[in-house]
Design an enzyme around this catalytic site. Structure first.
Site, PDB file in Angstrom:
ATOM      1  N   GLY A 172       0.806  -1.231   0.000  1.00 23.41           N
ATOM      2  CA  GLY A 172       0.000   0.000   0.000  1.00 23.41           C
ATOM      3  C   GLY A 172       0.830   1.268   0.000  1.00 23.41           C
ATOM      4  O   GLY A 172       0.321   2.366   0.232  1.00 23.41           O
ATOM      5  N   GLU A 205       0.769   3.307  -5.379  1.00 28.71           N
ATOM      6  CA  GLU A 205      -0.577   3.128  -5.902  1.00 28.71           C
ATOM      7  C   GLU A 205      -0.581   2.125  -7.055  1.00 28.71           C
ATOM      8  O   GLU A 205       0.458   1.816  -7.621  1.00 28.71           O
ATOM      9  CB  GLU A 205      -1.121   4.477  -6.378  1.00 28.71           C
ATOM     10  CG  GLU A 205      -1.387   5.419  -5.210  1.00 28.71           C
ATOM     11  CD  GLU A 205      -1.813   6.795  -5.671  1.00 28.71           C
ATOM     12  OE1 GLU A 205      -2.603   6.872  -6.621  1.00 28.71           O
ATOM     13  OE2 GLU A 205      -1.354   7.779  -5.071  1.00 28.71           O
ATOM     14  N   ASP A 265       4.578  13.914  -8.856  1.00 29.68           N
ATOM     15  CA  ASP A 265       4.107  14.342  -7.535  1.00 29.68           C
ATOM     16  C   ASP A 265       5.111  15.317  -6.911  1.00 29.68           C
ATOM     17  O   ASP A 265       4.730  16.355  -6.367  1.00 29.68           O
ATOM     18  CB  ASP A 265       3.903  13.104  -6.642  1.00 29.68           C
ATOM     19  CG  ASP A 265       3.534  13.481  -5.222  1.00 29.68           C
ATOM     20  OD1 ASP A 265       2.394  13.930  -5.013  1.00 29.68           O
ATOM     21  OD2 ASP A 265       4.390  13.340  -4.326  1.00 29.68           O
ATOM     22  N   LYS A 287       4.680  19.495  -5.954  1.00 36.42           N
ATOM     23  CA  LYS A 287       5.031  20.073  -4.648  1.00 36.42           C
ATOM     24  C   LYS A 287       6.060  21.190  -4.815  1.00 36.42           C
ATOM     25  O   LYS A 287       6.014  22.201  -4.113  1.00 36.42           O
ATOM     26  CB  LYS A 287       5.557  18.976  -3.727  1.00 36.42           C
ATOM     27  CG  LYS A 287       4.443  18.021  -3.282  1.00 36.42           C
ATOM     28  CD  LYS A 287       4.992  16.767  -2.653  1.00 36.42           C
ATOM     29  CE  LYS A 287       3.849  15.866  -2.177  1.00 36.42           C
ATOM     30  NZ  LYS A 287       4.317  14.522  -1.823  1.00 36.42           N
ATOM     31  N   GLY A 300       0.362   9.307   4.880  1.00 35.91           N
ATOM     32  CA  GLY A 300      -0.393   8.661   5.945  1.00 35.91           C
ATOM     33  C   GLY A 300      -1.487   9.593   6.400  1.00 35.91           C
ATOM     34  O   GLY A 300      -1.275  10.802   6.489  1.00 35.91           O
TER      35      GLY A 300
END
Lengths: 338, 163
Positions: free
Chosen positions: A206, A209, A220, A224, A321
């Site tokens: 997990g 993805e 990603d 940012k 998380g």
């Protein structure tokens, strides 16, 4: 002795994915402590997700939110109606990132600011695409738009720079802003397993993805960087301005050669102030000396902030998380009232 | 470029002038000469330390001419390449003319590839290499990296510089 009643702060959460549910959980867990320490009483008066919204001006219970999420209770209204019509102070926007057009998150944030509500978001898309416009709107409405959770998860970087390092000129920021890539590169080096194998393992755990391309291709991290470039360095850049390379080509042999020479390979995002000092806005695998503070392992995120007065400051933290991201959202919420 | 050089002369009159003449003949500029007549090497020669400014081509010809004149060149300013960095390359490194890739740096005159380790897991697979670049200064090293980046980008090779 005078006792002051805590200030009521009503919140709606738009987007009940992992982060949205995490925010609901930490608010529930920390409510009393926050009232005691900061004198504010946080109350979730509405939650919204794809089907619509459920509201309760007296505060939604954990049970009510769970039932809404599982589709057991009918929605009261649409998401936008909730943002506009339900009386509250803060909209927490935690819908998934869409860097193509900002997705529904962009509309949610604009609607919230136009309805004179503060916005706290973890959603990178709207910020990467429309940072200047959204900040102008927030300023014109006298409201705050905060987004610590969008970069580095629990690792404080935006408020660290804006608040704690106030007065410093920020020269550059470089670091690991994607935990998935860091995990893959760490495991490849430690276990001497090829990229495809480690990627599969990360997906099973997990950490990556099902479609890992956003992470492993460096997109990603790039988004940012755009947020940092615009919010910290006042640059007016978008995703297409970032030079991006990912980690899919990294070989075990390259990791071994780096190791022999005292280096590790990390996916590093780097941004500076532009202008005469340089025009750096790039994501690429880089050699990091093993004794450099940027050499952190596993899913950790890290950033070294180069400043003119304080020198180099390095922060390390959990980049992903639900509870970790919720930690950043919560500190943004409290920050509005401090 | 500025280089230092240690040479040894035979112990007979006129040797120093003989050794220095080619420098100006080749367009070089002598910056300093340290000539200690009373010191001798074990083989009875006179050591001289030179600092001079000369181009890369000129330097190679100077060394040849000194040898022709029975002047021993014992050291050429190795420290002229003061700055170093390592980069990694991933891709079809050998089959895209590795020699030309190295030449793109070596031909600058201010930087060289001083070390190369190559790992080739299989004929169809991509190779990985670590390359150490050295240059005479920080700016030159940066320029050498830019040149290498441009050269390998054209060949579809990924380059991983250090932070």
């Amino acid at each position: 002795m005078e006792t002051k009643l805590p200030k009521l702060v009503r919140i709606s959460i738009v987007g009940l994915g992992n982060v949205g549910r995490g925010v609901a959980e930490v608010i529930r867990r920390k409510q009393e402590e926050i009232t005691r320490k900061y004198g504010i009483d946080l109350k979730i008066v509405g939650v919204a997700d794809l089907p619509g919204a459920v509201v309760d001006e007296n505060g939604l219970s954990e049970d009510a939110i769970t039932k809404f999420k599982s589709g057991e209770t009918a929605e009261d209204m649409t998401t936008l109606d909730m943002i506009k019509d339900v009386e509250h102070e803060i909209v927490v926007e935690t819908t998934p990132t869409n860097v193509e057009n900002g997705g529904p998150g962009l509309t949610h944030i604009i609607t919230a600011l136009e309805s004179d509500r503060h916005v706290v978001t973890s959603n990178k898309g709207p910020l990467a695409l429309q940072y200047g416009k959204l900040m102008d709107l927030a300023t014109s409405r006298g409201k705050e738009l905060k987004f610590e959770a969008s970069v580095g998860g629990a690792m404080p970087i935006i408020s660290l720079i804006k608040d704690n390092l106030a007065g410093n000129g920020i020269i550059s920021i470089k670091g690991i802003l994607n935990g998935t890539c860091n995990y893959i590169l760490t495991r490849m080096r430690e276990e001497k397993l090829p990229y495809e194998h480690v990627l599969k393992e990360a997906q099973e755990r997990g950490i990556a993805e099902t479609d890992p391309s956003n992470d492993v291709a460096g997109r990603d991290t790039a988004v940012k960087l755009v947020i940092l470039a615009n919010s910290i360095f006042d640059r007016n850049v978008s995703y297409k301005d970032v030079e991006v390379a990912g980690i899919t080509e990294i070989t075990l042999e390259a990791l071994k050669l780096a190791d022999d020479a005292g280096y590790v390979i990390k996916l590093i995002g780097e941004v500076d102030g532009g202008g005469s000092s340089g025009e750096c806005l790039k994501v690429a695998p880089r050699l990091v000396p093993k004794d450099d503070p940027l050499n952190v392992e596993g899913t950790l995120n890290v950033a070294t902030i180069k400043t003119d007065l304080a020198g180099d400051i390095t922060v390390i933290g959990k980049g992903a998380g639900p509870i970790e991201a919720a930690s950043a959202v919560l500190s943004d919420i409290i920050g509005i009232y401090m | 470029m500025k280089i230092s050089m240690d040479i040894e002369l035979t112990d007979i009159p006129g040797q120093l002038v003989l050794a220095l003449k080619p420098v100006s003949d080749l367009g070089g500029n002598i910056l300093s000469v340290l000539h200690q007549r009373d010191k001798k090497t074990p083989s009875g020669r006179i050591p001289v330390q030179l600092t001079l400014e000369i181009g890369e081509q000129g330097l190679n010809r100077l060394v040849e001419r000194l040898k022709e004149r029975d002047v021993n060149v014992v050291r050429i300013g190795k420290e002229r390449l003061k700055e170093s960095m390592m980069v990694l390359l991933i891709g079809h490194i050998v089959h895209t003319d590795l020699g030309e890739t190295i030449d793109s740096i070596d031909s600058t005159g201010f930087a060289e590839v001083v070390e190369l380790s190559l790992s080739m897991p299989g004929v169809d697979k991509k190779s990985s290499a670590s390359v150490t670049l050295s240059a005479i200064g920080k700016e030159e090293l940066k320029e050498a990296l830019n040149i290498l980046e441009r050269t390998v980008n054209k060949k579809g090779i990924m380059i991983i510089p250090s932070i």
